[in-house]
Design a protein around this motif. Structure first.
Motif, short mmCIF file in Angstrom:
data_model
loop_
_atom_site.label_atom_id
_atom_site.label_comp_id
_atom_site.label_asym_id
_atom_site.label_seq_id
_atom_site.Cartn_x
_atom_site.Cartn_y
_atom_site.Cartn_z
N HIS A 168 2.57 -2.87 5.79
CA HIS A 168 1.14 -1.92 5.73
C HIS A 168 1.41 -0.60 4.92
O HIS A 168 2.42 -0.11 4.82
CB HIS A 168 0.76 -1.81 7.34
N HIS A 169 0.19 -0.31 4.47
CA HIS A 169 0.24 1.02 3.80
C HIS A 169 -0.68 2.02 4.70
O HIS A 169 -1.72 1.63 5.00
CB HIS A 169 -0.58 0.72 2.51
N CYS A 170 -0.02 2.83 5.21
CA CYS A 170 -0.60 3.89 6.32
C CYS A 170 -2.06 4.59 5.77
O CYS A 170 -3.11 4.60 6.34
CB CYS A 170 0.25 4.84 6.71
N GLU A 171 -1.94 5.02 4.63
CA GLU A 171 -2.96 6.07 4.07
C GLU A 171 -4.17 5.00 3.63
O GLU A 171 -5.07 5.46 3.89
CB GLU A 171 -2.42 6.72 2.89
N LYS A 172 -3.80 3.97 2.89
CA LYS A 172 -4.86 3.14 2.41
C LYS A 172 -5.27 1.80 3.31
O LYS A 172 -6.12 1.17 2.88
CB LYS A 172 -4.56 2.55 1.08
N ARG A 173 -4.58 1.82 4.47
CA ARG A 173 -4.98 0.90 5.34
C ARG A 173 -5.01 -0.54 4.95
O ARG A 173 -5.75 -1.48 5.14
CB ARG A 173 -6.30 1.17 6.04
N ARG A 174 -3.92 -0.78 4.20
CA ARG A 174 -3.70 -2.18 3.97
C ARG A 174 -2.61 -2.82 4.68
O ARG A 174 -1.49 -2.07 4.92
CB ARG A 174 -2.89 -2.19 2.28
N PHE A 175 -2.84 -4.08 5.01
CA PHE A 175 -1.84 -4.70 6.12
C PHE A 175 -1.90 -6.05 5.81
O PHE A 175 -2.85 -6.86 5.33
CB PHE A 175 -2.71 -4.55 7.36
N TYR A 176 -0.68 -6.83 6.11
CA TYR A 176 -0.26 -8.13 5.97
C TYR A 176 0.61 -8.69 7.06
O TYR A 176 1.59 -7.82 7.25
CB TYR A 176 0.16 -8.41 4.70
N GLN A 177 0.29 -9.50 7.73
CA GLN A 177 1.38 -10.15 8.73
C GLN A 177 1.71 -11.60 8.57
O GLN A 177 0.64 -12.40 8.04
CB GLN A 177 0.80 -9.67 9.97
N PRO A 191 -1.96 -11.02 -0.03
CA PRO A 191 -3.34 -10.30 -0.41
C PRO A 191 -3.25 -9.58 -1.79
O PRO A 191 -2.37 -8.86 -2.10
CB PRO A 191 -4.02 -9.56 0.94
N GLU A 192 -4.46 -9.63 -2.60
CA GLU A 192 -4.49 -8.80 -4.00
C GLU A 192 -4.28 -7.56 -3.71
O GLU A 192 -3.68 -6.73 -4.58
CB GLU A 192 -5.76 -9.05 -4.40
N ASN A 193 -4.66 -6.68 -2.51
CA ASN A 193 -4.57 -5.36 -2.21
C ASN A 193 -3.18 -5.04 -1.77
O ASN A 193 -2.89 -3.42 -1.59
CB ASN A 193 -5.55 -5.07 -1.33
N ILE A 194 -2.22 -5.90 -1.67
CA ILE A 194 -1.08 -5.52 -1.34
C ILE A 194 -0.03 -5.59 -2.60
O ILE A 194 0.20 -6.70 -3.29
CB ILE A 194 -0.07 -6.52 -0.41
N ASN A 195 0.18 -4.47 -3.27
CA ASN A 195 1.18 -4.43 -4.48
C ASN A 195 2.44 -3.88 -4.35
O ASN A 195 2.53 -2.74 -4.08
CB ASN A 195 0.32 -3.36 -5.47
N LEU A 196 3.45 -4.78 -4.29
CA LEU A 196 4.94 -4.45 -4.00
C LEU A 196 5.64 -3.81 -5.13
O LEU A 196 6.62 -3.57 -5.00
CB LEU A 196 5.56 -5.91 -3.41
N GLN A 197 4.88 -3.80 -6.30
CA GLN A 197 5.39 -3.03 -7.38
C GLN A 197 5.54 -1.64 -6.95
O GLN A 197 6.07 -0.78 -7.56
CB GLN A 197 4.62 -3.33 -8.63
N GLN A 198 4.65 -1.32 -5.94
CA GLN A 198 4.73 0.09 -5.24
C GLN A 198 5.35 0.03 -4.02
O GLN A 198 4.72 0.57 -2.99
CB GLN A 198 3.39 0.59 -5.36
#
Length: 233
Positions: free
Chosen positions: A39-48, A12-19
């Motif tokens: 997943h990103h705990c603080e920004k609640r971004r998740f992919y599975q 997804p566009e909100n998952i940025n693995l450069q970070q």
């Protein structure tokens, strides 16, 4: 199937693995393949994504997935590898000695895995001694940056105890897992009575184990609780 694995390249566009250092990678190993999440705990971004292997050679299939993408080579905030299998026993810390782990597994299982290790159960002052395929363990240790290996029961037991168990009575939890595995976890007040994963070939066999465990633990239908869950909940 492995031929379709490149689907997970389209994150997804909100998952940025450069970070990637801001994300946690979790991998759940099951006999027929594996599941992973980012997943990103603080920004609640998740992919599975769930991956089923078609070939019988587990290591070869796993290597193909890892070699086909650089996703797993990123430097994540943390990497958790959870092994789901029935080859696990609980040992109190007062009786535990590292040098006896393999002997314990040989005594309790006909064909334990070729690599034996342990996971902490701190609230019980115990450890879960468990095993997995040594070649798979070595490959993941080389391919991932500082992975943290755990048996699935080391996560399931405290989760059920803290979130669902009534500390004033007894509870039996039945969790229908992947690949014909069924977890049975039972508590009596603040103590753990049983934590075991059964291989069930058909529903009737599962019903037999549930009834047998309930009777052997002397559960009371009037006061004690029986919970059911599966991998979709």
């Amino acid at each position: 199937s492995i031929s379709l694995l490149k689907n997970y390249m389209f994150l997804p566009e909100n998952i940025n693995l450069q970070q990637s250092k801001e994300y946690i990678l979790s991998i759940r190993l099951i006999p027929s393949g594996f599941y992973f999440s980012i997943h990103h705990c603080e920004k609640r971004r998740f992919y599975q994504h769930n991956i089923q292997f078609e070939e019988e050679d587990y290591l070869k299939s796993l290597q193909k997935v890892f070699f086909d993408t650089d996703l797993f080579s990123n430097n994540f905030k943390a990497i958790n590898v959870v092994c789901v299998n029935e080859k696990a026993i609980i040992v109190p810390n007062s009786l535990y000695e590292r040098k006896y782990e393999e002997k314990l597994m040989d005594f309790n299982f006909i064909n334990p895995g070729s690599y034996t290790t342990n996971s902490e159960l701190s609230y019980l002052d115990s450890k879960i001694v468990w095993s997995m395929n040594k070649e798979v363990f070595q490959f993941l240790s080389r391919s991932l940056l500082n992975p943290n290996f755990k048996n699935h029961l080391s996560l399931l037991i405290p989760y059920l105890y803290n979130n669902y168990h009534n500390k004033h009575s007894s509870s039996l939890f039945i969790n229908f897992n992947d690949d014909n595995m069924m977890d049975c976890v039972a508590f009596r007040k603040k103590g753990l009575l049983l934590a075991k994963t059964f291989i069930i070939e058909n529903p009737l066999e599962g019903y037999y184990f549930i009834q047998k465990v309930w009777n052997e633990l002397r559960m009371n239908t009037a006061n004690d609780s029986l919970f059911f869950s599966d991998r979709t909940t």
